[in-house]
Design a protein around this motif. Structure first.
Motif, PDB file in Angstrom:
ATOM      1  N   GLY A   7       0.898  -1.165  -0.092  1.00  0.00           N
ATOM      2  CA  GLY A   7      -0.025  -0.022   0.077  1.00  0.00           C
ATOM      3  C   GLY A   7       0.719   1.405  -0.044  1.00  0.00           C
ATOM      4  N   GLU A   8       0.243   2.460  -0.400  1.00  0.00           N
ATOM      5  CA  GLU A   8       0.962   3.511  -0.371  1.00  0.00           C
ATOM      6  C   GLU A   8       0.183   4.538   0.614  1.00  0.00           C
ATOM      7  OE1 GLU A   8       1.167   5.467  -4.161  1.00  0.00           O
ATOM      8  OE2 GLU A   8       2.167   3.845  -4.953  1.00  0.00           O
ATOM      9  N   PHE A   9       0.808   5.526   1.238  1.00  0.00           N
ATOM     10  CA  PHE A   9       0.493   6.306   2.218  1.00  0.00           C
ATOM     11  C   PHE A   9       1.048   7.771   2.280  1.00  0.00           C
ATOM     12  CE2 PHE A   9       0.255   1.888   3.593  1.00  0.00           C
ATOM     13  CZ  PHE A   9      -0.966   1.775   4.104  1.00  0.00           C
TER      14      PHE A   9
ATOM     15  N   ASP B  79      -4.697  -4.636   8.008  1.00  0.00           N
ATOM     16  CA  ASP B  79      -4.829  -6.117   8.201  1.00  0.00           C
ATOM     17  C   ASP B  79      -3.645  -6.714   7.253  1.00  0.00           C
ATOM     18  OD1 ASP B  79      -5.286  -8.701   8.581  1.00  0.00           O
ATOM     19  OD2 ASP B  79      -7.356  -8.488   9.106  1.00  0.00           O
ATOM     20  N   THR B  80      -2.521  -7.208   7.731  1.00  0.00           N
ATOM     21  CA  THR B  80      -1.643  -7.627   7.012  1.00  0.00           C
ATOM     22  C   THR B  80      -2.038  -9.015   6.570  1.00  0.00           C
ATOM     23  OG1 THR B  80      -0.004  -8.495   8.752  1.00  0.00           O
ATOM     24  CG2 THR B  80       0.368  -6.212   8.129  1.00  0.00           C
ATOM     25  N   ALA B  81      -2.812  -9.775   7.173  1.00  0.00           N
ATOM     26  CA  ALA B  81      -3.317 -11.210   6.939  1.00  0.00           C
ATOM     27  C   ALA B  81      -4.212 -10.895   5.462  1.00  0.00           C
ATOM     28  CB  ALA B  81      -4.057 -11.869   7.879  1.00  0.00           C
ATOM     29  N   SER B  82      -5.017  -9.969   5.518  1.00  0.00           N
ATOM     30  CA  SER B  82      -6.094  -9.931   4.479  1.00  0.00           C
ATOM     31  C   SER B  82      -5.498  -8.684   3.543  1.00  0.00           C
ATOM     32  CB  SER B  82      -7.507  -9.677   4.833  1.00  0.00           C
ATOM     33  OG  SER B  82      -7.621  -8.370   5.695  1.00  0.00           O
ATOM     34  N   GLY B  83      -4.928  -7.949   3.706  1.00  0.00           N
ATOM     35  CA  GLY B  83      -4.532  -6.613   3.219  1.00  0.00           C
ATOM     36  C   GLY B  83      -5.581  -5.633   3.251  1.00  0.00           C
ATOM     37  N   ARG B  84      -6.602  -5.833   4.082  1.00  0.00           N
ATOM     38  CA  ARG B  84      -7.456  -4.783   4.161  1.00  0.00           C
ATOM     39  C   ARG B  84      -7.017  -3.594   4.859  1.00  0.00           C
ATOM     40  NH1 ARG B  84     -10.897  -7.759   7.007  1.00  0.00           N
ATOM     41  NH2 ARG B  84     -10.328  -6.732   9.023  1.00  0.00           N
ATOM     42  N   LEU B  85      -7.731  -2.363   4.381  1.00  0.00           N
ATOM     43  CA  LEU B  85      -7.080  -1.033   5.075  1.00  0.00           C
ATOM     44  C   LEU B  85      -8.011  -0.327   5.946  1.00  0.00           C
ATOM     45  CD1 LEU B  85      -4.943   1.062   4.805  1.00  0.00           C
ATOM     46  CD2 LEU B  85      -6.221   2.164   2.977  1.00  0.00           C
TER      47      LEU B  85
ATOM     48  N   ALA C 295      -2.332  -6.593  12.705  1.00  0.00           N
ATOM     49  CA  ALA C 295      -2.844  -5.207  12.252  1.00  0.00           C
ATOM     50  C   ALA C 295      -1.724  -4.377  12.480  1.00  0.00           C
ATOM     51  CB  ALA C 295      -4.117  -4.895  12.869  1.00  0.00           C
ATOM     52  N   VAL C 296      -1.142  -3.514  11.527  1.00  0.00           N
ATOM     53  CA  VAL C 296      -0.026  -2.622  11.706  1.00  0.00           C
ATOM     54  C   VAL C 296      -0.765  -1.387  11.349  1.00  0.00           C
ATOM     55  CG1 VAL C 296       0.793  -2.766   9.208  1.00  0.00           C
ATOM     56  CG2 VAL C 296       2.286  -1.921  11.079  1.00  0.00           C
ATOM     57  N   PHE C 297      -0.353  -0.216  12.484  1.00  0.00           N
ATOM     58  CA  PHE C 297      -0.824   0.929  12.425  1.00  0.00           C
ATOM     59  C   PHE C 297       0.118   1.950  12.016  1.00  0.00           C
ATOM     60  CE2 PHE C 297      -3.885  -1.301  14.885  1.00  0.00           C
ATOM     61  CZ  PHE C 297      -4.872  -0.436  15.000  1.00  0.00           C
TER      62      PHE C 297
ATOM     63  N   GLU D  58     -15.605  -2.005  14.303  1.00  0.00           N
ATOM     64  CA  GLU D  58     -15.594  -2.307  12.633  1.00  0.00           C
ATOM     65  C   GLU D  58     -14.419  -3.001  12.488  1.00  0.00           C
ATOM     66  OE1 GLU D  58     -17.750   0.579  10.430  1.00  0.00           O
ATOM     67  OE2 GLU D  58     -18.347   1.649  12.252  1.00  0.00           O
ATOM     68  N   ALA D  59     -14.626  -3.822  11.233  1.00  0.00           N
ATOM     69  CA  ALA D  59     -13.287  -4.385  10.696  1.00  0.00           C
ATOM     70  C   ALA D  59     -12.363  -3.574  10.145  1.00  0.00           C
ATOM     71  CB  ALA D  59     -13.740  -5.462   9.562  1.00  0.00           C
TER      72      ALA D  59
END
Length: 390
Positions: free
Chosen positions: A49-51, A79-85, A65-67, A147-148
């Motif tokens: 991802g880009e930030f 969520d590094t397991a799913s890639g969800r942002l 989960a990395v913050f 929430e997720a």
């Protein structure tokens, strides 16, 4: 996107560069380093991802989960397991500009849980003062994730402040490190580009402070009898500490920007004076010389210094199993170095073993639950990178 990297760049520095938040890197003479064979590591890099100007990263203990903090005042998580942002709300107003904005993020390991749910969160940021002034603060709140893909920080309140606000926009430092026994909060407080306050303990600029987890001064600090601000100070004579962390034996270390040359990796000891701005192994940006550390041995000397600079971001001591050649050693994020700098410690001194070139300024470094290394690039569009063995 996934790419492969085969071997580190091994070199001895060749010339000086300025070490500041916008330092640029230059070419270096490539030469072999003794013992480097043990550090040759093949790895893959995956973009996650880009930030927008990411500044710090931390995994919520017990989760994948990395913050990430973004300097302009936003915060997100992956969520590094799913890639969800995911997004984070409840953030403070920050004084954004120069090197200032939203800074570090830290959690308590004892609150590890396999769900995000509720946990203590610490943040640092640049806070506006009266007139055109600003200074670093640390706040504590409760991270609530119902929430997720969304979390909120409840009850965020400032628990520590730099004792002086200035008109400058650099050298906040404001790194946070929780002691291994989870009794203390250590915070780096930069000199705010004011220099002399780092040798004046009537303020807390140019220091590392030791606090209780609620931000009050910890009992047993070396200058506790000298006054309110002095009672926070653990060490002083620092310039701009952008890395702060503990080794596997529980010893605190810092990674510090020098001026034009003279970046430092320091063993942080109680009551020690690290000399800035009286001594440095670099010079002022104007070219005016500063006496070297060796000329005044009453000041604590760095375990290793860099000229040319690496312009450090953060660092960690690697404790995972994915990269056996790195285990127990400090790995440093380099802005000017544009990659990871691998160092080996021998008592009071340290030696650079290798550099791993990522072709971009690296602001932050973190170890994931599976032993992977996670990096954030500096600046707009800074990528989150996962580094794993090939």
């Amino acid at each position: 996107m996934k790419i492969s990297k085969l071997a580190p760049t091994l070199f001895i520095p060749a010339f000086a560069l300025a070490s500041c938040g916008n330092a640029t890197s230059g070419e270096s003479v490539v030469e072999p380093v003794d013992g480097a064979d043990a550090a040759n590591v093949a790895y893959t890099v995956e973009e996650m991802g880009e930030f927008n100007e990411p500044w710090a990263i931390a995994f919520a203990p017990g989760t994948e989960a990395v913050f990430l903090t973004e300097k302009a005042g936003t915060m997100r998580f992956v969520d590094t397991a799913s890639g969800r942002l995911g997004t984070v709300t409840g953030l403070p107003d920050v004084d954004y500009g120069g090197q200032g904005g939203l800074g570090d993020v830290a959690f308590l390991p004892s609150e590890a849980s396999d769900t995000l749910d509720r946990r203590t969160i610490y943040l640092s940021w640049a806070e506006a003062g009266d007139g055109d002034t600003r200074g670093a603060v640390v706040g504590r709140g409760t991270l609530v994730c119902e929430e997720a893909d969304a979390c909120n920080i409840d009850g965020l309140e400032v628990i520590w402040r730099q004792s002086l606000k200035t008109g400058k926009r650099g050298h906040y430092s404001h790194r946070i490190a929780v002691s291994p026994d989870e009794q203390y909060l250590f915070v780096s407080s930069g000199d705010r580009q004011e220099l002399e306050p780092a040798q004046d303990n009537t303020n807390n600029l140019g220091t590392v402070v030791r606090l209780n987890l609620d931000g009050t001064p910890a009992e047993g600090n070396p200058f506790a009898d000298e006054g309110a601000v002095q009672s926070e100070i653990w060490s002083y004579g620092h310039r701009n500490v952008l890395g702060l962390g503990f080794d596997p034996d529980g010893q605190l270390w810092d990674l510090e920007h020098g001026p034009a040359g003279g970046d430092e990796f320091n063993k942080v000891e109680q009551a020690a004076n690290y000399g800035w701005p009286t001594v440095s192994d670099g010079d002022h940006y104007s070219g005016d010389p500063i006496p070297d550390h060796s000329t005044q041995p009453e000041f604590k000397t760095a375990a290793i210094g860099w000229t040319p600079v690496i312009a450090p971001g953060d660092f960690l001591f690697y404790t995972g199993d994915a990269f056996p050649a790195w285990k127990g050693d400090p790995l440093m994020a380099g802005l000017a170095a544009q990659g990871i700098v691998h160092v080996e410690i021998d008592g009071e001194t340290a030696t650079e073993i290798a550099r791993y070139d990522f072709g971009n300024r690296i602001r932050g470094i973190e170890q994931g639950p599976d032993g992977a290394i996670w990096l954030i690039e500096d600046g707009e569009g800074g990528k989150l990178l996962k580094v794993m063995p090939e």
